[in-house]
Enzyme design. Sequence first.
Site, PDB file in Angstrom:
ATOM      1  NE  ARG A 167      -3.443  -2.498   2.620  1.00 13.02           N
ATOM      2  CZ  ARG A 167      -4.249  -2.808   3.628  1.00 13.02           C
ATOM      3  NH1 ARG A 167      -4.359  -1.970   4.663  1.00 13.02           N
ATOM      4  NH2 ARG A 167      -4.942  -3.935   3.617  1.00 13.02           N
ATOM      5  CB  CYS A 191      -0.795  13.912 -17.278  1.00 12.67           C
ATOM      6  SG  CYS A 191      -1.668  15.200 -18.192  1.00 12.67           S
ATOM      7  CG  ASP A 247       3.163  15.920 -25.013  1.00 10.18           C
ATOM      8  OD1 ASP A 247       3.805  15.431 -25.961  1.00 10.18           O
ATOM      9  OD2 ASP A 247       3.040  17.157 -24.860  1.00 10.18           O
TER      10      ASP A 247
END
EC number: 2.1.1.45
Length: 264
Positions: free
Chosen positions: A127, A146, A169
């Site tokens: 975790r 993103c 990108d």
Amino acid sequence: MQPYLDLMRHVHEHGTDKADRTGTGTRSVFGHQMRFDLQQGFPLVTTKKVHIKSIVYELLWFLQGATNVRWLRENGVTIWDEWADAEGELGPIYGYQWRSWPTPSGEHIDQIAELIAQIKRNPDSRRLIVSAWNVADIPRMKLPPCHAFFQFYVADGKLSCQLYQRSADIFLGVPFNIASYALLTHMIAQQTGLDVGDFVWTGGDCHLYNNHFEQVETQLARTPLPLPKLHIKRKPDSIFDYRYEDFEIVGYESHPAIKAPVAV
């Protein structure tokens, strides 16, 4: 950085042409993974010059929990300017979610501090995760995350990190993201008394913008150079006390920079 160039070439040659939010148009694939052994060098792209200063200051800014570009501008970094409002605000983006994730009771969770405590206390935990993807806050963000989710893994005295990047990108953003999370892994390893292991980058929508194709072809024609090394000059008391001057990229040689427009 051959895995990065392989991704770029694969998308350029085999990707699907799609419309996108910015109206620019992309060529993309869905799902890709790259692995970098941080013991073998710092994963900084060499087939074009990367602005190291922006990478370091942006990461320090995230770790401050900041959401206003003022501090970045004061330090000569403008990579977030296109999304900021007139006052420089970006809403509850990365730094806010990392350091002040809001709870229903009105309290806030410092995910970074908790992460480091967990690595020290229970390094075998599954975790060891930080998330910037807070669904309730997305409408107030100028740009939803993103690079949305990252996890750490400890084995044989080494700290590894895996990032999930929902939107990648490839030409402009991904070199920054790889270097930024590699740097963060080095910092957290130092703070927890571990060596560095691997950085694993996992991408969702991996795309090249249509107005980057010429730049991509220029970059793919270049031969990669040896990777540099990262030197951290001191160990601060906490992950939040690093300064720009603490980091040195040793032996970075690159081909010239390649300019390309940002899709906003």
